[in-house]
Design a protein around this motif. Structure first.
Motif, PDB file in Angstrom:
ATOM      1  N   UNK A 217     -19.618  28.552  28.559  1.00 49.16           N
ATOM      2  CA  UNK A 217     -19.255  26.624  28.039  1.00 49.16           C
ATOM      3  C   UNK A 217     -17.957  25.978  28.317  1.00 49.16           C
ATOM      4  N   UNK A 218     -18.145  25.606  29.660  1.00 45.66           N
ATOM      5  CA  UNK A 218     -17.458  25.298  30.364  1.00 45.66           C
ATOM      6  C   UNK A 218     -18.203  23.951  31.056  1.00 45.66           C
ATOM      7  N   UNK A 219     -17.468  22.820  30.844  1.00 45.43           N
ATOM      8  CA  UNK A 219     -17.799  21.352  31.560  1.00 45.43           C
ATOM      9  C   UNK A 219     -17.196  21.205  32.723  1.00 45.43           C
ATOM     10  N   UNK A 220     -18.581  21.560  33.558  1.00 45.74           N
ATOM     11  CA  UNK A 220     -18.040  21.134  34.711  1.00 45.74           C
ATOM     12  C   UNK A 220     -17.515  19.368  35.347  1.00 45.74           C
ATOM     13  N   UNK A 221     -17.744  18.294  34.708  1.00 46.02           N
ATOM     14  CA  UNK A 221     -18.360  16.856  34.896  1.00 46.02           C
ATOM     15  C   UNK A 221     -16.783  16.383  34.114  1.00 46.02           C
ATOM     16  N   UNK A 222     -15.865  17.025  32.987  1.00 51.58           N
ATOM     17  CA  UNK A 222     -14.719  16.779  32.471  1.00 51.58           C
ATOM     18  C   UNK A 222     -14.078  17.948  32.987  1.00 51.58           C
ATOM     19  N   UNK A 223     -13.050  18.589  34.469  1.00 50.04           N
ATOM     20  CA  UNK A 223     -12.087  19.192  34.867  1.00 50.04           C
ATOM     21  C   UNK A 223     -11.862  19.492  33.510  1.00 50.04           C
ATOM     22  N   UNK A 224     -11.387  21.556  33.461  1.00 49.44           N
ATOM     23  CA  UNK A 224      -9.959  21.744  32.764  1.00 49.44           C
ATOM     24  C   UNK A 224     -10.956  22.236  31.188  1.00 49.44           C
ATOM     25  N   UNK A 225     -11.712  21.394  30.350  1.00 47.53           N
ATOM     26  CA  UNK A 225     -12.883  21.776  29.615  1.00 47.53           C
ATOM     27  C   UNK A 225     -13.442  22.630  29.549  1.00 47.53           C
ATOM     28  N   UNK A 226     -13.318  23.366  28.294  1.00 45.15           N
ATOM     29  CA  UNK A 226     -13.984  25.160  28.324  1.00 45.15           C
ATOM     30  C   UNK A 226     -13.539  25.219  26.635  1.00 45.15           C
ATOM     31  N   UNK A 227     -15.120  26.330  26.552  1.00 43.39           N
ATOM     32  CA  UNK A 227     -14.476  26.830  24.956  1.00 43.39           C
ATOM     33  C   UNK A 227     -14.985  27.990  25.119  1.00 43.39           C
ATOM     34  N   UNK A 228     -13.664  28.726  23.640  1.00 41.84           N
ATOM     35  CA  UNK A 228     -14.681  30.396  24.150  1.00 41.84           C
ATOM     36  C   UNK A 228     -13.745  30.820  22.817  1.00 41.84           C
ATOM     37  N   UNK A 229     -13.756  31.908  22.686  1.00 35.18           N
ATOM     38  CA  UNK A 229     -12.831  32.967  21.752  1.00 35.18           C
ATOM     39  C   UNK A 229     -10.789  33.372  22.194  1.00 35.18           C
ATOM     40  N   UNK A 230     -10.745  33.630  20.548  1.00 39.11           N
ATOM     41  CA  UNK A 230      -9.010  33.635  20.841  1.00 39.11           C
ATOM     42  C   UNK A 230      -8.945  34.432  22.332  1.00 39.11           C
ATOM     43  N   UNK A 281      -7.961  13.408  35.093  1.00 43.07           N
ATOM     44  CA  UNK A 281      -9.105  13.258  35.731  1.00 43.07           C
ATOM     45  C   UNK A 281      -9.365  15.153  35.440  1.00 43.07           C
ATOM     46  N   UNK A 282      -8.255  15.136  33.960  1.00 41.28           N
ATOM     47  CA  UNK A 282      -8.256  16.601  34.118  1.00 41.28           C
ATOM     48  C   UNK A 282      -8.450  16.502  32.498  1.00 41.28           C
ATOM     49  N   UNK A 283      -8.531  17.941  31.217  1.00 39.35           N
ATOM     50  CA  UNK A 283      -8.473  18.218  30.253  1.00 39.35           C
ATOM     51  C   UNK A 283      -8.167  19.500  29.836  1.00 39.35           C
ATOM     52  N   UNK A 284      -8.969  20.193  28.999  1.00 40.96           N
ATOM     53  CA  UNK A 284      -7.473  21.466  28.688  1.00 40.96           C
ATOM     54  C   UNK A 284      -8.595  22.174  27.662  1.00 40.96           C
ATOM     55  N   UNK A 285      -8.527  23.054  28.167  1.00 44.30           N
ATOM     56  CA  UNK A 285      -9.420  24.353  27.133  1.00 44.30           C
ATOM     57  C   UNK A 285      -9.410  24.318  25.815  1.00 44.30           C
ATOM     58  N   UNK A 286     -10.531  25.083  24.755  1.00 47.82           N
ATOM     59  CA  UNK A 286      -9.771  24.542  23.459  1.00 47.82           C
ATOM     60  C   UNK A 286     -10.628  26.763  22.999  1.00 47.82           C
ATOM     61  N   UNK A 287      -9.911  27.308  21.882  1.00 46.91           N
ATOM     62  CA  UNK A 287     -10.629  27.611  21.437  1.00 46.91           C
ATOM     63  C   UNK A 287     -10.955  28.184  20.315  1.00 46.91           C
ATOM     64  N   UNK A 288     -12.299  28.592  19.523  1.00 44.89           N
ATOM     65  CA  UNK A 288     -12.500  28.689  17.872  1.00 44.89           C
ATOM     66  C   UNK A 288     -11.820  30.061  17.873  1.00 44.89           C
ATOM     67  N   UNK A 289     -11.767  29.999  16.322  1.00 42.70           N
ATOM     68  CA  UNK A 289     -12.501  31.763  15.723  1.00 42.70           C
ATOM     69  C   UNK A 289     -10.532  31.891  15.248  1.00 42.70           C
ATOM     70  N   UNK A 290      -9.647  30.686  14.834  1.00 41.43           N
ATOM     71  CA  UNK A 290      -8.412  31.003  14.490  1.00 41.43           C
ATOM     72  C   UNK A 290      -8.566  31.403  12.958  1.00 41.43           C
ATOM     73  N   UNK A 291      -7.898  32.525  13.059  1.00 37.32           N
ATOM     74  CA  UNK A 291      -8.373  33.045  11.512  1.00 37.32           C
ATOM     75  C   UNK A 291      -7.076  32.471  10.810  1.00 37.32           C
ATOM     76  N   UNK A 292      -7.702  31.149  10.710  1.00 37.89           N
ATOM     77  CA  UNK A 292      -5.957  30.508   9.407  1.00 37.89           C
ATOM     78  C   UNK A 292      -6.955  29.723   9.468  1.00 37.89           C
TER      79      UNK A 292
END
Length: 513
Positions: A217-230, A281-292
């Motif tokens: 779950x990494x976006x190679x066309x928008x560098x820096x953006x990906x998504x995963x767990x904690x 030209x860059x983005x930032x990663x994301x995390x899901x599953x925060x217990x809040x």
């Protein structure tokens, strides 16, 4: 850390070498010189202007000025950012921005300082004392930096130690910058980098088509953006089909997150002329599953929890757009530090970017249609939206600016600028089906449309400085409207009318329309 270029003869000569095109030996008279790159023109023009007008930028004899970044915007506008040192020490709040047009002409300046610095640079308390005082500001400390001597650009200057303390306040993550007076040992300023809010199957958008790598779950066309767990790593799989559509499935939450982030990236480019989340030209990663029951941006990544009922993840377009909007705010001149009033404007910026992304996507009514409510799909605490942009008071937030706003909790303090943006985009009495919006001065405001409003707002942010206020934003957005719509006074007048309608009055020296 952004690249720094010192302002001096060598830097100007190097800049000119980039901007000029020299014909090769033997070239015919018909060979036209290459058109200078707008960024190179901006660097030379702004550096020259800064060197020639030191009083404009409150330059003291012990100052050294550094160009740190250039961000390109619409219509060829370039936003050239500068910082400074004083007697070899970094200056917090010594920043300024020079805006140039496509031909390199200087259009405007935004300067944070109000006077030259003149302060002693010898500390009387120790690094160990500063570290102990700073760490005491965080309930559970996981790490902290070594205190660094810094000059605060407040009045003629104040010598302080800056320490970054990471950890937790109760259960909430924090990355707190603490400034300790280097002579008295008292805490004189703090700010937190953590900003909170509240065939791929998503929960909010049905079946969507994400741009991801084949098994990650990494976006190679928008560098820096990906998504995963904690843990921080991107989710992986045997193919690129992600999610099951459930409100409790975390892979599905990443589908929603990446879908929103990708649409926001596209909106920034297509509507606002910005190259990626960080402007370069860059983005930032994301995390899901925060217990809040929460979501936040911490200066490095976004993190998403769930609603109070724990049957939905906090990953709707406007919530993801809000948190990623904090990343945009952080990566415009002046960053995200600089006081409580600016904190409220940062929260508002998140709401504005969320609304812009919703309108850009323009989903039908059975999914997540565009509106000016915040978090209505997530229903974070069982009370519907958490904020209302056309009438903030409907959720208990102030509609109007007042002297109490700088001391108001930052999410509530988002109300006035949210209200301003709605009035600029839609007006007080829209004819397109959007709700009416009360004004604080009983005026009638005619909107210019959300796309133009977004362009003007982005133009204002691109002139932002450390000490950002509603008054400074009024001047900067008026400058933006004049730069972007130089042949029409309509947009400029609408910006002024919308600010006046939330009780931010005309400022000394603001441009005429």
């Amino acid at each position: 850390m952004r690249h720094q270029t010192a302002i001096g003869a060598a830097a100007l000569t190097a800049g000119l070498a980039v901007a000029m095109s020299v014909p090769a030996m033997g070239a015919t008279a018909r060979t036209a010189p290459a058109k200078p790159n707008p960024r190179a023109l901006a660097a030379v023009s702004a550096d020259t202007f800064v060197a020639a007008a030191p009083a404009t930028f409150k330059k003291a004899p012990k100052d050294k000025i550094f160009r740190t970044n250039i961000t390109s915007g619409l219509r060829g506008l370039q936003y050239v950012e500068y910082q400074r040192t004083y007697d070899g020490l970094p200056v917090f709040g010594g920043d300024f921005v020079v805006t140039t047009d496509a031909d390199g002409g200087v259009q405007s300046t935004s300067v944070n300082q109000t006077t030259q610095l003149n302060v002693g640079t010898k500390a009387t308390i120790s690094v160990a004392q500063a570290a102990k005082t700073s760490r005491a500001r965080v309930a559970k400390v996981t790490k902290s930096t070594t205190p660094r001597l810094t000059v605060l650009a407040e009045g003629s200057g104040k010598l302080a130690y800056e320490t970054v303390v990471s950890g937790y306040q109760k259960r909430a993550e924090t990355k707190l910058h603490v400034f300790v007076d280097a002579r008295t040992g008292k805490v004189v300023k703090t700010f937190d980098e953590v900003r909170d809010a509240a065939d791929d199957r998503s929960f909010y958008h049905g079946t969507v088509d994400l741009s991801t790598a084949a098994t990650s779950m990494t976006d190679s066309t928008r560098p820096g953006h990906q998504c995963g767990g904690q843990g921080g790593s991107a989710y992986t799989g045997t193919d690129s089909a992600w999610g099951n559509g459930s409100g409790t499935d975390l892979e599905t939450a990443c589908v929603d997150t990446l879908y929103a982030v990708q649409k926001e990236w596209d909106m920034l480019k297509a509507w606002l002329g910005r190259n990626g989340t960080n402007g370069n030209g860059r983005g930032f990663p994301a995390r899901v599953g925060l217990n809040q029951v929460n979501a936040f941006w911490n200066g490095s990544y976004t993190n998403f929890g769930h609603n109070q009922a724990n049957n939905k993840q906090a990953t709707s377009i406007d919530v993801v757009g809000h948190e990623n909007g904090h990343a945009v705010f952080t990566n415009t001149p002046g960053g995200d530090s600089g006081g409580n009033e600016k904190g409220g404007m940062n929260e508002s910026a998140g709401d504005i970017f969320g609304a812009l992304t919703e309108h850009y996507v323009n989903e039908p009514a059975n999914l997540d249609p565009p509106d000016y409510l915040v978090g209505e799909e997530v229903d974070l605490v069982g009370q519907g939206p958490i904020r209302n942009m056309y009438n903030p008071s409907a959720k208990g937030d102030p509609n109007c600016y007042s002297s109490s706003i700088p001391n108001t909790e930052v999410h509530k303090a988002a109300g006035p600028q949210n209200h301003w943006f709605y009035l600029l985009a839609e007006g007080s009495n829209p004819t397109n089906g959007n709700p009416t919006s009360p004004t604080c001065n009983n005026s009638t405001v005619t909107g210019v449309g959300i796309q133009k409003a977004g362009q003007i707002f982005m133009g204002g942010l691109s002139r932002k400085v450390t000490g950002w206020t509603h008054a400074r934003a009024r001047v900067a957005t008026i400058q933006a409207a004049k730069s972007l719509y130089s042949k029409s006074p309509t947009e400029c007048n609408a910006v002024k009318a919308a600010w006046s309608a939330i009780n931010v009055p005309a400022q000394s020296g603001e441009p005429a329309c």
